[in-house]
Design an enzyme around this catalytic site. Structure first.
Site, short mmCIF file in Angstrom:
data_model
loop_
_atom_site.label_atom_id
_atom_site.label_comp_id
_atom_site.label_asym_id
_atom_site.label_seq_id
_atom_site.Cartn_x
_atom_site.Cartn_y
_atom_site.Cartn_z
N ALA A 10 0.78 -1.16 0.06
CA ALA A 10 -0.05 -0.03 0.00
C ALA A 10 0.79 1.21 0.01
CB ALA A 10 -0.75 -0.17 1.20
N ILE A 12 0.46 3.86 1.30
CA ILE A 12 0.51 4.46 2.55
C ILE A 12 1.23 3.77 3.75
CG2 ILE A 12 -1.59 5.77 1.83
CD1 ILE A 12 -3.23 3.93 3.65
N SER A 13 1.69 2.57 3.41
CA SER A 13 2.36 1.74 4.23
C SER A 13 3.84 2.31 5.06
CB SER A 13 2.40 0.32 3.67
OG SER A 13 3.11 -0.70 4.63
N GLY A 14 3.62 2.20 6.15
CA GLY A 14 4.85 2.76 7.03
C GLY A 14 6.24 1.73 6.81
N TYR A 17 7.38 1.63 3.32
CA TYR A 17 8.44 3.02 3.34
C TYR A 17 9.78 2.38 3.79
CZ TYR A 17 10.52 7.45 4.63
OH TYR A 17 11.45 8.36 4.80
#
Length: 204
Positions: A10, A12-14, A17
């Site tokens: 995703a 938006i996935s930490g 990242y």
């Protein structure tokens, strides 16, 4: 050497990242190709009956912040403990990443740009202007990518990727699949590296 690493994530996935640059470095070192598959993570969570990170208990939330801070320091990455725009709708970024791939553009730089925007820059990647800036910084033609990203075909591809992930028993982001094996979480990349090394030894 070679092969394909299927990268379900995703934007938006930490943890995506934190692992992104390590993944792409591993792929280059072993002559592997990364198949970028951005997905709608809420649907994956629902299908696997997984509690989304933002809805977890307070102890789990606080631990995740500590853990991410340790990993960020270890990898030399800036990381905001509580991003201003997380969670946000990952759909626009998913569509842009897929569209960029269709146009032969740099999905690696674009994907990392989206992840960094959320986790280090407090930017909302659901906003068209933000995506346009990230696309430009990644060397992409923002107007062309966004125009293609707005089509039904690209929306359908996001849906198919998400369905494929669910069928492959993916339940979180990031998940890397190589040679039929799943590796969930950027802290499993050492295991993926071992498999890539074994593959190289067999092929040499």
């Amino acid at each position: 050497m070679g092969g394909v690493i299927t990268y379900y994530f995703a934007p938006i996935s930490g943890y995506a990242y934190l692992g992104h640059q390590t993944l792409t470095t591993l792929a280059r070192q072993h002559g592997a190709t990364v198949d970028f598959r951005p997905l709608m993570i809420a649907k994956v969570f629902a299908a696997s009956e997984t509690t989304p990170p933002f809805a977890q208990s307070a102890p789990r939330k606080s631990y995740r912040i500590e853990d991410q801070a340790r990993w960020a320091a270890h990898k030399g990455l800036d990381m905001t403990p509580t991003p201003a725009h997380w969670p946000t709708d990952p759909g626009p970024a998913c569509r842009a990443i897929i569209a960029a791939g269709k146009l032969g553009l740099d999905q690696d730089a674009l994907s990392f740009g989206c992840l960094r925007a959320v986790w280090a820059e407090d930017r909302d990647i659901a906003q068209t202007e933000t995506l346009a800036d990230i696309l430009t910084a990644a060397g992409c033609d923002a107007a062309a990518v966004l125009a293609l990203a707005a089509t039904d075909d690209i929306a359908g591809e996001v849906q198919k990727i998400t369905e494929d992930a669910i069928a492959a028993e993916v339940f979180g982001s990031p998940t890397y699949v190589f040679d039929g094996q799943r590796f969930w979480g950027q802290d499993r990349l050492d295991f993926l590296a071992s498999v890539l090394q074994q593959e190289a030894a067999v092929c040499s």
